[in-house]
Write a protein that holds these residues in place. Structure first.
Motif, PDB file in Angstrom:
ATOM      1  N   ALA A  52       1.080 -41.944 -35.770  1.00 18.43           N
ATOM      2  CA  ALA A  52       2.346 -42.572 -36.140  1.00 18.43           C
ATOM      3  C   ALA A  52       3.544 -41.796 -35.642  1.00 18.43           C
ATOM      4  O   ALA A  52       4.577 -42.370 -35.272  1.00 18.43           O
ATOM      5  CB  ALA A  52       2.415 -42.718 -37.671  1.00 18.43           C
ATOM      6  N   ASN A  53       3.432 -40.468 -35.595  1.00 20.36           N
ATOM      7  CA  ASN A  53       4.573 -39.637 -35.194  1.00 20.36           C
ATOM      8  C   ASN A  53       4.832 -39.670 -33.694  1.00 20.36           C
ATOM      9  O   ASN A  53       5.809 -39.083 -33.228  1.00 20.36           O
ATOM     10  CB  ASN A  53       4.364 -38.192 -35.652  1.00 20.36           C
ATOM     11  CG  ASN A  53       3.189 -37.521 -34.967  1.00 20.36           C
ATOM     12  OD1 ASN A  53       2.228 -38.172 -34.550  1.00 20.36           O
ATOM     13  ND2 ASN A  53       3.244 -36.210 -34.853  1.00 20.36           N
ATOM     14  N   LYS A  54       3.973 -40.353 -32.943  1.00 21.31           N
ATOM     15  CA  LYS A  54       4.215 -40.491 -31.505  1.00 21.31           C
ATOM     16  C   LYS A  54       4.948 -41.788 -31.179  1.00 21.31           C
ATOM     17  O   LYS A  54       5.239 -42.060 -30.018  1.00 21.31           O
ATOM     18  CB  LYS A  54       2.886 -40.441 -30.740  1.00 21.31           C
ATOM     19  CG  LYS A  54       2.126 -39.117 -30.896  1.00 21.31           C
ATOM     20  CD  LYS A  54       2.952 -37.940 -30.406  1.00 21.31           C
ATOM     21  CE  LYS A  54       2.205 -36.620 -30.534  1.00 21.31           C
ATOM     22  NZ  LYS A  54       1.097 -36.489 -29.590  1.00 21.31           N
ATOM     23  N   CYS A  55       5.221 -42.592 -32.211  1.00 24.59           N
ATOM     24  CA  CYS A  55       6.019 -43.805 -32.039  1.00 24.59           C
ATOM     25  C   CYS A  55       7.444 -43.512 -32.492  1.00 24.59           C
ATOM     26  O   CYS A  55       7.666 -43.088 -33.633  1.00 24.59           O
ATOM     27  CB  CYS A  55       5.438 -44.956 -32.860  1.00 24.59           C
ATOM     28  SG  CYS A  55       6.321 -46.523 -32.651  1.00 24.59           S
ATOM     29  N   ILE A  56       8.387 -43.705 -31.594  1.00 24.79           N
ATOM     30  CA  ILE A  56       9.802 -43.458 -31.880  1.00 24.79           C
ATOM     31  C   ILE A  56      10.520 -44.800 -31.877  1.00 24.79           C
ATOM     32  O   ILE A  56      10.606 -45.468 -30.848  1.00 24.79           O
ATOM     33  CB  ILE A  56      10.431 -42.530 -30.826  1.00 24.79           C
ATOM     34  CG1 ILE A  56       9.671 -41.203 -30.760  1.00 24.79           C
ATOM     35  CG2 ILE A  56      11.910 -42.299 -31.129  1.00 24.79           C
ATOM     36  CD1 ILE A  56      10.075 -40.320 -29.582  1.00 24.79           C
ATOM     37  N   ILE A  57      11.006 -45.226 -33.029  1.00 22.87           N
ATOM     38  CA  ILE A  57      11.734 -46.490 -33.124  1.00 22.87           C
ATOM     39  C   ILE A  57      13.219 -46.219 -32.911  1.00 22.87           C
ATOM     40  O   ILE A  57      13.828 -45.460 -33.670  1.00 22.87           O
ATOM     41  CB  ILE A  57      11.501 -47.168 -34.471  1.00 22.87           C
ATOM     42  CG1 ILE A  57      10.012 -47.530 -34.620  1.00 22.87           C
ATOM     43  CG2 ILE A  57      12.370 -48.422 -34.603  1.00 22.87           C
ATOM     44  CD1 ILE A  57       9.656 -48.142 -35.955  1.00 22.87           C
ATOM     45  N   GLU A  58      13.765 -46.822 -31.867  1.00 20.32           N
ATOM     46  CA  GLU A  58      15.193 -46.695 -31.569  1.00 20.32           C
ATOM     47  C   GLU A  58      15.896 -47.928 -32.135  1.00 20.32           C
ATOM     48  O   GLU A  58      15.541 -49.066 -31.820  1.00 20.32           O
ATOM     49  CB  GLU A  58      15.434 -46.599 -30.062  1.00 20.32           C
ATOM     50  CG  GLU A  58      16.902 -46.416 -29.712  1.00 20.32           C
ATOM     51  CD  GLU A  58      17.154 -46.396 -28.217  1.00 20.32           C
ATOM     52  OE1 GLU A  58      18.287 -46.076 -27.818  1.00 20.32           O
ATOM     53  OE2 GLU A  58      16.233 -46.715 -27.432  1.00 20.32           O
ATOM     54  N   LEU A  59      16.894 -47.699 -32.943  1.00 20.88           N
ATOM     55  CA  LEU A  59      17.577 -48.777 -33.653  1.00 20.88           C
ATOM     56  C   LEU A  59      18.872 -49.164 -32.958  1.00 20.88           C
ATOM     57  O   LEU A  59      19.835 -48.401 -32.938  1.00 20.88           O
ATOM     58  CB  LEU A  59      17.857 -48.349 -35.103  1.00 20.88           C
ATOM     59  CG  LEU A  59      16.603 -48.046 -35.931  1.00 20.88           C
ATOM     60  CD1 LEU A  59      16.988 -47.417 -37.264  1.00 20.88           C
ATOM     61  CD2 LEU A  59      15.788 -49.312 -36.156  1.00 20.88           C
ATOM     62  N   GLY A  60      18.891 -50.349 -32.351  1.00 17.66           N
ATOM     63  CA  GLY A  60      20.118 -50.872 -31.759  1.00 17.66           C
ATOM     64  C   GLY A  60      20.467 -50.260 -30.412  1.00 17.66           C
ATOM     65  O   GLY A  60      19.728 -49.436 -29.863  1.00 17.66           O
ATOM     66  N   ASN A  61      21.637 -50.660 -29.899  1.00 21.50           N
ATOM     67  CA  ASN A  61      22.007 -50.284 -28.536  1.00 21.50           C
ATOM     68  C   ASN A  61      23.478 -50.574 -28.248  1.00 21.50           C
ATOM     69  O   ASN A  61      23.913 -51.721 -28.369  1.00 21.50           O
ATOM     70  CB  ASN A  61      21.161 -51.106 -27.547  1.00 21.50           C
ATOM     71  CG  ASN A  61      21.507 -50.802 -26.096  1.00 21.50           C
ATOM     72  OD1 ASN A  61      21.125 -49.769 -25.579  1.00 21.50           O
ATOM     73  ND2 ASN A  61      22.222 -51.710 -25.462  1.00 21.50           N
ATOM     74  N   GLU A  62      24.242 -49.541 -27.932  1.00 17.14           N
ATOM     75  CA  GLU A  62      25.619 -49.649 -27.454  1.00 17.14           C
ATOM     76  C   GLU A  62      26.473 -50.666 -28.236  1.00 17.14           C
ATOM     77  O   GLU A  62      27.137 -51.521 -27.638  1.00 17.14           O
ATOM     78  CB  GLU A  62      25.645 -49.977 -25.958  1.00 17.14           C
ATOM     79  CG  GLU A  62      25.006 -48.888 -25.111  1.00 17.14           C
ATOM     80  CD  GLU A  62      25.233 -49.075 -23.615  1.00 17.14           C
ATOM     81  OE1 GLU A  62      25.732 -50.140 -23.197  1.00 17.14           O
ATOM     82  OE2 GLU A  62      24.906 -48.135 -22.862  1.00 17.14           O
ATOM     83  N   PRO A  63      26.502 -50.590 -29.552  1.00 14.23           N
ATOM     84  CA  PRO A  63      27.275 -51.568 -30.317  1.00 14.23           C
ATOM     85  C   PRO A  63      28.780 -51.450 -30.109  1.00 14.23           C
ATOM     86  O   PRO A  63      29.505 -52.418 -30.357  1.00 14.23           O
ATOM     87  CB  PRO A  63      26.903 -51.242 -31.771  1.00 14.23           C
ATOM     88  CG  PRO A  63      26.556 -49.788 -31.747  1.00 14.23           C
ATOM     89  CD  PRO A  63      25.867 -49.590 -30.429  1.00 14.23           C
ATOM     90  N   ASN A  64      29.242 -50.289 -29.651  1.00 11.76           N
ATOM     91  CA  ASN A  64      30.691 -50.115 -29.477  1.00 11.76           C
ATOM     92  C   ASN A  64      31.253 -50.998 -28.373  1.00 11.76           C
ATOM     93  O   ASN A  64      32.476 -51.158 -28.265  1.00 11.76           O
ATOM     94  CB  ASN A  64      31.039 -48.647 -29.206  1.00 11.76           C
ATOM     95  CG  ASN A  64      30.289 -48.038 -28.030  1.00 11.76           C
ATOM     96  OD1 ASN A  64      29.094 -48.241 -27.866  1.00 11.76           O
ATOM     97  ND2 ASN A  64      30.994 -47.273 -27.219  1.00 11.76           N
ATOM     98  N   ILE A  65      30.399 -51.623 -27.568  1.00 17.58           N
ATOM     99  CA  ILE A  65      30.902 -52.521 -26.531  1.00 17.58           C
ATOM    100  C   ILE A  65      31.575 -53.744 -27.143  1.00 17.58           C
ATOM    101  O   ILE A  65      32.633 -54.180 -26.687  1.00 17.58           O
ATOM    102  CB  ILE A  65      29.765 -52.963 -25.590  1.00 17.58           C
ATOM    103  CG1 ILE A  65      29.326 -51.780 -24.711  1.00 17.58           C
ATOM    104  CG2 ILE A  65      30.191 -54.136 -24.712  1.00 17.58           C
ATOM    105  CD1 ILE A  65      28.161 -52.088 -23.809  1.00 17.58           C
TER     106      ILE A  65
END
Length: 317
Positions: free
Chosen positions: A131-144
């Protein structure tokens, strides 16, 4: 990388292998090329071209790669569980980014959980690597396009809590901002809700780019963008001691071949001692083999990976 179905960053002027470890510090003069490599996780981001992406991973001996729940394979990930299984075994670490919270929408905790569950990336990665080898990235460049970092930051904090509860043992990477000064990244870096939400994550996510034909990452200030140094300095200032992942970086010029771009990527990430030691890993933007797809000029295919590995093989120059 914005949602390719609606947006490209150019529309706003845009806008062998290293061992897995926290970034090591090689002895070298400031600003010089390190004699021995900084050991950082590294690999390609997939936008379109699944088989080319897998080839790139092999060519580079990548130990990190990135996918997005909402695209990357014809028919979608949910309809292709065998491809998800293979992707989960292709590298040691895998970043899985959500579509919710992407560019012009606030992040939604229920949608984030549903995206990860339906894609099966965490399920399969836990089986194949842990499980620790999965990295969930939340969202992307919202400041645009999202105007309210207070609300986004609050929702992000709630989403982090929900993700940890739903996927025990997972690692979480915070939302990376666009470095374009025209969309006010410093307003977000200075917002308490956003800062507190990222502090709850395991990694800080950042993006940086190069526009000059030379492929230099140090000249972005003249293009109204934060340079990699400025971005990493902000990460260190706001979240001291927290490891950073460059979940997108690229050279945008067409003056260099994909191979040469990959060579420069390897040099920046592993041999340039001006890069902050907090940089744990980086995935370059991107494998995009669809000629009508988003930001095709930044596609480095599998040849970019060969250039990257050649730079690693060359060692200190």
């Amino acid at each position: 990388m914005a949602d390719e179905r609606r947006y490209t960053r150019r529309a706003v002027g845009k806008l062998a292998a290293g061992a897995i470890a926290a970034a090591g510090v090689a002895a070298a003069l400031p600003g010089s090329a390190a004699a021995s490599p900084f050991y950082r996780a590294h690999g390609p981001l997939l936008t379109d071209g699944y088989q080319t992406w897998l080839t790139a991973i092999g060519n580079q001996s990548a130990n990190l790669a990135k996918v997005v729940t909402g695209w990357g394979i014809q028919g979608g990930w949910q309809a292709n569980p065998d491809h998800v299984w293979t992707a989960c075994g292709a590298t040691d670490f895998l970043i899985v980014r959500t579509v919710t919270g992407d560019t012009n929408n606030h992040i939604d905790p229920n949608q984030a959980v549903a995206e990860i569950q339906n894609s099966r990336f965490f399920e399969y990665k836990r089986i194949r690597s842990g499980a620790n080898k999965c990295i969930i990235e939340l969202g992307n460049e919202p400041n645009i396009a999202v105007s309210d970092p207070w609300v986004y930051g609050y929702n992000l904090g709630v989403t982090v809590d929900r993700i940890r509860s739903a996927f025990p043992g997972v690692k979480i990477c915070g939302t990376a901002l666009s470095p374009n000064k025209g969309v006010n990244p410093d307003t977000w870096y200075g917002n308490p809700n956003f800062v507190n939400a990222i502090a709850k994550c395991d990694f800080v996510g950042v993006h940086f780019y190069s526009n000059p034909a030379s492929g230099s990452f140090t000249e972005q200030g003249t293009w109204n963008e934060l340079t990699y140094k400025e971005t990493l300095q902000r990460a260190a200032s706001k979240w001291p001691g927290k490891p950073v992942i460059a979940t997108e970086y690229s050279i945008r010029t067409t003056a260099l071949t994909p191979y040469d771009k990959g060579y420069k990527y390897g040099n920046l990430i592993h041999f340039d001692d001006s890069v902050s030691s907090s940089l744990w890993g980086a995935t370059y933007y991107h494998v995009q083999t669809n000629p009508n797809g988003v930001d095709v000029n930044e596609n480095v295919g599998s040849e970019g990976a060969r250039g990257y590995r050649k730079r690693l093989s060359d060692g200190g120059l």
